[in-house]
Scaffold this motif. Structure first.
Motif, mmCIF file in Angstrom:
data_model
loop_
_atom_site.group_PDB
_atom_site.id
_atom_site.type_symbol
_atom_site.label_atom_id
_atom_site.label_comp_id
_atom_site.label_asym_id
_atom_site.label_seq_id
_atom_site.Cartn_x
_atom_site.Cartn_y
_atom_site.Cartn_z
ATOM 1 N N ASP A 14 82.654 71.770 -32.433
ATOM 2 C CA ASP A 14 82.432 70.518 -31.708
ATOM 3 C C ASP A 14 81.031 69.950 -31.930
ATOM 4 O O ASP A 14 80.765 68.805 -31.582
ATOM 5 C CB ASP A 14 82.624 70.734 -30.200
ATOM 6 N N LYS A 15 80.132 70.755 -32.485
ATOM 7 C CA LYS A 15 78.751 70.321 -32.692
ATOM 8 C C LYS A 15 78.729 69.042 -33.529
ATOM 9 O O LYS A 15 79.445 68.915 -34.503
ATOM 10 C CB LYS A 15 77.963 71.416 -33.395
ATOM 11 N N ARG A 16 77.889 68.096 -33.109
ATOM 12 C CA ARG A 16 77.791 66.817 -33.824
ATOM 13 C C ARG A 16 76.377 66.605 -34.326
ATOM 14 O O ARG A 16 75.412 67.035 -33.709
ATOM 15 C CB ARG A 16 78.192 65.669 -32.916
ATOM 16 N N VAL A 17 76.272 65.925 -35.458
ATOM 17 C CA VAL A 17 75.006 65.579 -36.084
ATOM 18 C C VAL A 17 75.048 64.089 -36.390
ATOM 19 O O VAL A 17 76.093 63.562 -36.792
ATOM 20 C CB VAL A 17 74.799 66.383 -37.388
ATOM 21 N N THR A 18 73.931 63.402 -36.206
ATOM 22 C CA THR A 18 73.865 61.980 -36.517
ATOM 23 C C THR A 18 73.443 61.821 -37.976
ATOM 24 O O THR A 18 72.453 62.398 -38.413
ATOM 25 C CB THR A 18 72.862 61.253 -35.603
ATOM 26 N N VAL A 19 74.235 61.046 -38.719
ATOM 27 C CA VAL A 19 73.932 60.760 -40.119
ATOM 28 C C VAL A 19 73.709 59.266 -40.288
ATOM 29 O O VAL A 19 74.223 58.452 -39.516
ATOM 30 C CB VAL A 19 75.055 61.243 -41.063
ATOM 31 N N PRO A 119 79.725 68.551 -38.591
ATOM 32 C CA PRO A 119 79.532 69.262 -39.855
ATOM 33 C C PRO A 119 80.709 70.177 -40.198
ATOM 34 O O PRO A 119 80.983 70.414 -41.377
ATOM 35 C CB PRO A 119 78.248 70.069 -39.630
ATOM 36 N N ALA A 120 81.411 70.667 -39.187
ATOM 37 C CA ALA A 120 82.568 71.531 -39.439
ATOM 38 C C ALA A 120 83.680 70.782 -40.175
ATOM 39 O O ALA A 120 84.547 71.404 -40.786
ATOM 40 C CB ALA A 120 83.096 72.090 -38.125
ATOM 41 N N ALA A 121 83.654 69.433 -40.143
ATOM 42 C CA ALA A 121 84.677 68.637 -40.809
ATOM 43 C C ALA A 121 84.382 68.417 -42.290
ATOM 44 O O ALA A 121 85.192 67.814 -42.997
ATOM 45 C CB ALA A 121 84.827 67.280 -40.105
ATOM 46 N N LEU A 122 83.233 68.885 -42.766
ATOM 47 C CA LEU A 122 82.866 68.698 -44.173
ATOM 48 C C LEU A 122 83.830 69.409 -45.106
ATOM 49 O O LEU A 122 84.161 70.572 -44.900
ATOM 50 C CB LEU A 122 81.473 69.262 -44.438
ATOM 51 N N GLU A 123 84.253 68.699 -46.143
ATOM 52 C CA GLU A 123 84.998 69.324 -47.234
ATOM 53 C C GLU A 123 83.968 69.737 -48.274
ATOM 54 O O GLU A 123 83.065 68.964 -48.592
ATOM 55 C CB GLU A 123 85.983 68.328 -47.840
ATOM 56 N N GLU A 137 85.013 61.882 -43.819
ATOM 57 C CA GLU A 137 85.473 60.512 -43.598
ATOM 58 C C GLU A 137 84.734 59.922 -42.407
ATOM 59 O O GLU A 137 84.662 60.541 -41.348
ATOM 60 C CB GLU A 137 86.980 60.488 -43.345
ATOM 61 N N ILE A 138 84.160 58.732 -42.620
ATOM 62 C CA ILE A 138 83.492 58.002 -41.547
ATOM 63 C C ILE A 138 84.054 56.590 -41.545
ATOM 64 O O ILE A 138 84.007 55.909 -42.570
ATOM 65 C CB ILE A 138 81.962 57.961 -41.742
ATOM 66 N N GLU A 139 84.601 56.187 -40.425
ATOM 67 C CA GLU A 139 85.181 54.851 -40.265
ATOM 68 C C GLU A 139 86.172 54.526 -41.378
ATOM 69 O O GLU A 139 86.178 53.438 -41.942
ATOM 70 C CB GLU A 139 84.080 53.792 -40.192
ATOM 71 N N GLY A 140 86.999 55.516 -41.727
ATOM 72 C CA GLY A 140 88.056 55.303 -42.708
ATOM 73 C C GLY A 140 87.605 55.309 -44.157
ATOM 74 O O GLY A 140 88.405 55.029 -45.046
ATOM 75 N N ARG A 141 86.333 55.623 -44.409
ATOM 76 C CA ARG A 141 85.826 55.658 -45.790
ATOM 77 C C ARG A 141 85.378 57.059 -46.158
ATOM 78 O O ARG A 141 84.822 57.790 -45.337
ATOM 79 C CB ARG A 141 84.633 54.711 -45.958
ATOM 80 N N ASP A 142 85.593 57.410 -47.413
ATOM 81 C CA ASP A 142 85.117 58.682 -47.941
ATOM 82 C C ASP A 142 83.608 58.599 -48.109
ATOM 83 O O ASP A 142 83.091 57.642 -48.706
ATOM 84 C CB ASP A 142 85.793 58.951 -49.290
#
Length: 153
Positions: A14-19, A119-123, A137-142
């Motif tokens: 669940d940890k989130r990072v701002t990019v 970060p756990a969602a990173l491929e 994926e951010i806002e529907g974009r790779d």
């Protein structure tokens, strides 16, 4: 059994990072927002675009500080000719400095927005490189997440 919760009840997943997202040609990239000191407009990038080495395209002075510039459109894109570049590039200035005290800056086409991501969602990257943390994926974009620390070498 799922991941163990941390002290506030959230799991490591669940940890989130701002990019901060940015564009190079038709591709979107991001870096950790906390590592970016500022984003500047560049009126004339011709001296940087004509440098022999895009990894060390020159240096500029910003508010009395020297910034070593990496020309990312030439490193990751196909914009090897100045005429194919955007009219108003941006410069991401990072809070890290090299061994001479110069800040690092990346010339980019356009800056996007900040987003909170997991970060756990990173491929993982499809190639063996230390410059890329992975894709998400951010806002529907790779989006390709770059590792600014290894790029500054």
């Amino acid at each position: 059994m799922g991941p163990a919760p941390n002290h506030d009840g959230a799991t490591a997943d669940d940890k989130r990072v701002t990019v901060l997202t940015f564009d190079l040609e038709d591709r979107r990239y991001c870096v950790s927002a906390e590592s970016v000191a500022s984003v500047l407009g560049i009126a004339d990038d011709s001296a940087l675009a004509d440098a022999d080495d895009p990894w060390n395209a020159g240096a500029i002075t910003v508010a009395g500080e020297r910034v070593r510039v990496v020309d990312l459109p030439r490193v990751f894109g196909a914009s090897f000719r100045t005429m194919a570049r955007v009219d108003a590039p941006k410069l991401l200035v990072f809070d890290a400095t090299d061994d001479t005290g110069r800040y690092y800056g990346w010339l980019i086409d356009n800056v996007g927005t900040t987003s909170d991501v997991r970060p756990a969602a990173l491929e993982p990257p499809q190639v063996n490189t230390t410059h890329i943390k992975g894709r998400l994926e951010i806002e529907g974009r790779d989006v390709v997440w770059l590792n600014e620390q290894t790029m500054h070498g």
